[in-house]
Design a protein around this motif. Structure first.
Motif, PDB file in Angstrom:
ATOM      1  N   GLU A   1      -7.540   2.115  -5.555  1.00  0.00           N
ATOM      2  CA  GLU A   1      -7.227   2.366  -4.139  1.00  0.00           C
ATOM      3  C   GLU A   1      -7.410   3.826  -3.780  1.00  0.00           C
ATOM      4  O   GLU A   1      -7.881   4.155  -2.683  1.00  0.00           O
ATOM      5  CB  GLU A   1      -5.786   1.926  -3.852  1.00  0.00           C
ATOM      6  CG  GLU A   1      -5.334   2.088  -2.418  1.00  0.00           C
ATOM      7  CD  GLU A   1      -6.150   1.236  -1.450  1.00  0.00           C
ATOM      8  OE1 GLU A   1      -7.078   1.810  -0.839  1.00  0.00           O
ATOM      9  OE2 GLU A   1      -5.902   0.035  -1.294  1.00  0.00           O
ATOM     10  N   ALA A   2      -7.048   4.721  -4.693  1.00  0.00           N
ATOM     11  CA  ALA A   2      -7.093   6.155  -4.394  1.00  0.00           C
ATOM     12  C   ALA A   2      -8.519   6.696  -4.319  1.00  0.00           C
ATOM     13  O   ALA A   2      -8.719   7.823  -3.882  1.00  0.00           O
ATOM     14  CB  ALA A   2      -6.311   6.930  -5.454  1.00  0.00           C
TER      15      ALA A   2
ATOM     16  N   ASP B   1      -1.149   1.373  -6.886  1.00  0.00           N
ATOM     17  CA  ASP B   1      -1.903   0.596  -7.866  1.00  0.00           C
ATOM     18  C   ASP B   1      -1.091   0.367  -9.140  1.00  0.00           C
ATOM     19  O   ASP B   1      -1.126  -0.720  -9.733  1.00  0.00           O
ATOM     20  CB  ASP B   1      -3.206   1.327  -8.232  1.00  0.00           C
ATOM     21  CG  ASP B   1      -4.336   1.074  -7.245  1.00  0.00           C
ATOM     22  OD1 ASP B   1      -4.200   0.147  -6.409  1.00  0.00           O
ATOM     23  OD2 ASP B   1      -5.358   1.778  -7.307  1.00  0.00           O
ATOM     24  N   LEU B   2      -0.375   1.393  -9.565  1.00  0.00           N
ATOM     25  CA  LEU B   2       0.454   1.243 -10.770  1.00  0.00           C
ATOM     26  C   LEU B   2       1.498   0.149 -10.578  1.00  0.00           C
ATOM     27  O   LEU B   2       1.710  -0.692 -11.458  1.00  0.00           O
ATOM     28  CB  LEU B   2       1.144   2.573 -11.108  1.00  0.00           C
ATOM     29  CG  LEU B   2       0.246   3.670 -11.688  1.00  0.00           C
ATOM     30  CD1 LEU B   2       1.002   4.996 -11.795  1.00  0.00           C
ATOM     31  CD2 LEU B   2      -0.280   3.241 -13.067  1.00  0.00           C
ATOM     32  N   VAL B   3       2.147   0.148  -9.419  1.00  0.00           N
ATOM     33  CA  VAL B   3       3.155  -0.886  -9.151  1.00  0.00           C
ATOM     34  C   VAL B   3       2.497  -2.264  -9.136  1.00  0.00           C
ATOM     35  O   VAL B   3       3.011  -3.219  -9.728  1.00  0.00           O
ATOM     36  CB  VAL B   3       3.866  -0.619  -7.805  1.00  0.00           C
ATOM     37  CG1 VAL B   3       4.713  -1.827  -7.387  1.00  0.00           C
ATOM     38  CG2 VAL B   3       4.725   0.626  -7.898  1.00  0.00           C
TER      39      VAL B   3
ATOM     40  N   GLY C   1      -1.933  -6.993 -10.173  1.00  0.00           N
ATOM     41  CA  GLY C   1      -3.200  -6.285 -10.303  1.00  0.00           C
ATOM     42  C   GLY C   1      -4.208  -7.051 -11.149  1.00  0.00           C
ATOM     43  O   GLY C   1      -5.359  -7.245 -10.745  1.00  0.00           O
ATOM     44  N   VAL C   2      -3.777  -7.508 -12.306  1.00  0.00           N
ATOM     45  CA  VAL C   2      -4.686  -8.247 -13.184  1.00  0.00           C
ATOM     46  C   VAL C   2      -5.121  -9.540 -12.538  1.00  0.00           C
ATOM     47  O   VAL C   2      -6.281  -9.941 -12.615  1.00  0.00           O
ATOM     48  CB  VAL C   2      -4.000  -8.583 -14.521  1.00  0.00           C
ATOM     49  CG1 VAL C   2      -5.009  -9.179 -15.489  1.00  0.00           C
ATOM     50  CG2 VAL C   2      -3.387  -7.347 -15.113  1.00  0.00           C
TER      51      VAL C   2
ATOM     52  N   GLY D   1       0.805  -1.219   0.000  1.00  0.00           N
ATOM     53  CA  GLY D   1       0.000   0.000   0.000  1.00  0.00           C
ATOM     54  C   GLY D   1       0.841   1.272   0.000  1.00  0.00           C
ATOM     55  O   GLY D   1       0.461   2.272  -0.592  1.00  0.00           O
ATOM     56  N   LEU D   2       1.960   1.239   0.690  1.00  0.00           N
ATOM     57  CA  LEU D   2       2.794   2.439   0.807  1.00  0.00           C
ATOM     58  C   LEU D   2       4.072   2.330  -0.022  1.00  0.00           C
ATOM     59  O   LEU D   2       5.044   3.050   0.229  1.00  0.00           O
ATOM     60  CB  LEU D   2       3.137   2.701   2.288  1.00  0.00           C
ATOM     61  CG  LEU D   2       1.960   2.779   3.259  1.00  0.00           C
ATOM     62  CD1 LEU D   2       2.450   3.218   4.636  1.00  0.00           C
ATOM     63  CD2 LEU D   2       0.869   3.717   2.775  1.00  0.00           C
ATOM     64  N   ILE D   3       4.061   1.457  -1.032  1.00  0.00           N
ATOM     65  CA  ILE D   3       5.283   1.187  -1.802  1.00  0.00           C
ATOM     66  C   ILE D   3       5.867   2.438  -2.433  1.00  0.00           C
ATOM     67  O   ILE D   3       7.081   2.530  -2.653  1.00  0.00           O
ATOM     68  CB  ILE D   3       5.002   0.108  -2.884  1.00  0.00           C
ATOM     69  CG1 ILE D   3       6.279  -0.328  -3.595  1.00  0.00           C
ATOM     70  CG2 ILE D   3       3.963   0.571  -3.897  1.00  0.00           C
ATOM     71  CD1 ILE D   3       7.194  -1.139  -2.751  1.00  0.00           C
ATOM     72  N   ALA D   4       5.048   3.438  -2.697  1.00  0.00           N
ATOM     73  CA  ALA D   4       5.548   4.653  -3.348  1.00  0.00           C
ATOM     74  C   ALA D   4       6.336   5.544  -2.391  1.00  0.00           C
ATOM     75  O   ALA D   4       6.971   6.500  -2.824  1.00  0.00           O
ATOM     76  CB  ALA D   4       4.385   5.449  -3.943  1.00  0.00           C
ATOM     77  N   ASN D   5       6.282   5.231  -1.112  1.00  0.00           N
ATOM     78  CA  ASN D   5       6.835   6.123  -0.099  1.00  0.00           C
ATOM     79  C   ASN D   5       8.215   5.710   0.396  1.00  0.00           C
ATOM     80  O   ASN D   5       8.527   4.526   0.472  1.00  0.00           O
ATOM     81  CB  ASN D   5       5.926   6.131   1.145  1.00  0.00           C
ATOM     82  CG  ASN D   5       4.595   6.784   0.861  1.00  0.00           C
ATOM     83  OD1 ASN D   5       4.415   7.958   1.144  1.00  0.00           O
ATOM     84  ND2 ASN D   5       3.672   6.029   0.277  1.00  0.00           N
TER      85      ASN D   5
END
Lengths: 442, 442
Positions: B131-132, B315-317, B324-325, A147-151
């Motif tokens: 998610e966002a 979500d992109l990651v 995701g798929v 969930g927080l992978i971007a951080n």
């Protein structure tokens, strides 16, 4: 579309293992409807086979030989719920070498031997999943890793031991002594018969090490954590802190400092308005601070049969649908693929402090004490001398000091000097004051 | 191992879109190190191209034509951040039909057209990730769908609109009127210039519909939600509730009742000890109750450039690594694969109530009022007549009533009857009292 049936081998059928058996029996249909995966307990190993019988596992699926489960060719996933770091380690490594994925709730094992286990999994193209190892039913590893992978994470603050949190809540709210609160916790089943690893901070430290390793992509050496428990706490300090607006919590803290990564477990006074202050009783709460998401907090039951089983089964589903292995392979955030961090020495920690000492009630004593702090460049925010009804005068009277931010090394030196003063009757008590972490820290 | 480069097309480069651009620029290397995936913004569409220029997107990557991004053959994932349900819907459906995965933060679109969008994704073997869309940066969909997959959810209680929560906190803590608090929220950027969809509860309802659809595997019809906003709230009721130990929150609630699924958004008084009571200011908090995990709560920033971008990139990651798929295909929890639920009519809701009415201060009036409640089988827990300094006497004096649990239909009838009494000066104010949900509900 027909469900995919996935056979699961269970090693350890105690509290949590029994919960997994019960959960899959009760919810197997619902989980299959939602995920297309039907999880079946093919075989259960426990040295006490009666445990598995008691939760209704068919006799022909029970064994006291873990190897028989590990080597069963029908089984692609092994759940290790034995606990400890001896046979559990053997079972986990053997399962991975036998080409099985492993789901475990074993925080001690991962904190101490995670690197070897992850490496073995990778060598065998299998995965290890361990949501249940930290904060029980709360999906905190999922949040942290996915969930927080971007951080970039700046800090984790967690209340991760329900036993300690229950005891501290009872001491604060009911005015109980540590021993009274512990006895009550044992009576209610919130504390083990031998609560040592809970109350001495080790259990919290295991979880902190696992979380920090992921959060900071670091090969954390468990022996480098600073660990203090709650056993030494005196009800009079909990009460004094409360009067000053603070709540005492056993915190696991991981944060970046200019000197490196600081990993520490200790009782802390947090202001009543702190995000973790209202987390009372046996619940866990974990704050994670990310540089984009800011402050997030995850709260729930950190232990117990049903919540922990919930986390184990979530991992099973994740592996069964095929995501578990992919995450394990794609993400490089575990100890076997991460560098050793630089650690912040505890002496370089900057904190505020609560200090309580027992001093002779005589003119000039306060001056001696405040001078000792001053000589170590520790400035004081408040000094109060308390009445101490019911104590013999020659134990001294309690003097409570709140400091401004000071370096821990200097604080230790100051306390050593103060302890040696003839007018001070006992080793001073020191509890760190922990403010809310800056939401978007550098 | 070399990173996998994944090109991303962005439609809508406003607050959140700009945040995504900035996040990927700042954290692209770190994300690639952690996940093996390098996300690149290949192309950005916005009707105002200056928005994309302002966050440093190269001129040759900017277009005002969404179709050019959607149909760019290099791009496998489209991020929709336009908002609304008109062109955004066209873009999302076109992207899916062009064989692109879609990431969106668009709660209104999913609440109203989720079924069509998910079905279109499935027909084209692509996925939609969102998610966002709920609670901004908090990974609550991840928790609900993956972390708690083993559970049957009994209830969701959420504070999911930071604007409303900020306004209510200001009204309670600073004694401001609704209008004063709203103006302040607008000044600080916590409220839009046109805050209608926030303050009337629609935004919360969109999020609730999305979450409830997953939690209860139900094809939720958005028009069936009961929605009340905070616009009508009077500071005197916030203050009166506070005196009685309650905090006013705008709650989104989804729970199973014997009559079906109840989905409702309305202001509620929660006791000061309620898990959501201490969530003040612009933060969001969502409680999810599962039959194995018990009570879990997720807290953080529910809106804003950086937190929302954090969720979009997660979500992109997830899509880029291939999970995701797989999740979208394996799990059958979305509206297009779920039955329509049975809804609990609002009249059958059982609740406690706060009622304030303005009555003539004359003997026998209280008897008339309490009789009206009694005739509708509503028993009262407390009745207080307040002083009303500064008001002309012919407005009446405020009478505050707290009821025991009653059926909403009967409450409406009682209030209708009371409103018609000649001694009652205005339509009574009714605010529901919401206690903590039973942790392990049936």
């Amino acid at each position: 579309m027909a469900d995919t049936v996935v056979q699961v081998g269970l090693i350890g059928c105690g509290t949590v293992g029994g919960g997994v058996v019960e959960l899959l029996r009760a919810e197997g249909d619902a989980i299959a409807r939602k995920t297309g995966v039907r999880l079946e307990i093919a075989r259960v190993a426990d040295k006490d086979v009666a445990q598995a019988e008691r939760v209704g596992v068919a006799a022909d699926r029970i064994t006291n030989d873990a190897a028989a489960v590990i080597n069963d060719p029908r089984i692609p996933i092994i759940v290790e719920l034995v606990g400890g770091t001896t046979v559990a380690k053997e079972f986990v490594l053997a399962a991975l070498r036998a080409g099985k994925h492993v789901v475990t709730a074993n925080k001690a094992l991962l904190a101490k031997f995670g690197k070897e286990i992850y490496r073995t999994a990778r060598e065998n193209k299998r995965c290890v999943a361990f949501e249940a190892s930290c904060a029980g039913g709360i999906p905190v590893i999922l949040a942290l890793r996915n969930g927080l992978i971007a951080n970039r994470v700046s800090a984790i603050y967690g209340i991760m031991n329900g036993t300690c949190n229950y005891i501290l809540s009872e001491m604060a709210d009911q005015g109980k002594s540590y021993q009274e609160a512990l006895t009550e916790a044992q009576r209610l089943g919130f504390a083990e018969v031998d609560p040592t690893l809970d109350v001495n901070g080790t259990d919290t430290a295991h979880k902190l090490a696992v979380l920090a390793s992921i959060a900071f992509c670091a090969d954390v050496d468990f022996s480098r954590l600073h660990i203090e428990g709650i056993e030494g706490l005196d009800a009079q300090d909990i009460a004094a802190g409360r009067e000053l607006g603070y709540v005492c919590k056993l915190l696991g803290i991981a944060d970046r400092t200019p000197d490196g990564l600081s990993l520490r477990v200790h009782p802390a006074f947090v202001p009543r308005t702190h995000p973790l202050a209202s987390n009372s009783g046996s619940f866990n709460a974990v704050s994670i601070y990310g540089n984009w998401v800011g402050h997030t907090l995850y709260y729930g039951r950190g232990a117990g049969r049903k919540p922990t089983a919930s986390a184990v089964v979530a991992d099973l589903v994740d592996i069964a649908v095929g995501n578990g292995v992919r995450t394990f392979e794609a993400f490089h955030m575990l100890a076997d693929q991460s560098p050793e961090p630089r650690y912040t020495p505890m002496d370089r920690l900057e904190s505020r402090y609560y200090v309580r000492l027992m001093a002779v009630d005589r003119p000039g004593v306060m001056a001696q004490i405040t001078r000792a702090f001053g000589e170590h460049e520790i400035s004081l925010r408040a000094v109060t001398q308390h009445e101490s009804p019911g104590r013999p005068a020659d134990d001294g009277v309690p003097v409570v000091v709140l400091t401004h931010v000071a370096r821990e090394g200097r604080m230790r030196e100051a306390l050593d000097q103060i302890a040696r003063l003839p007018v001070v009757k006992a080793r001073p008590v020191m509890i760190r004051l922990v403010e809310e972490h800056e939401e978007y820290a550098a």
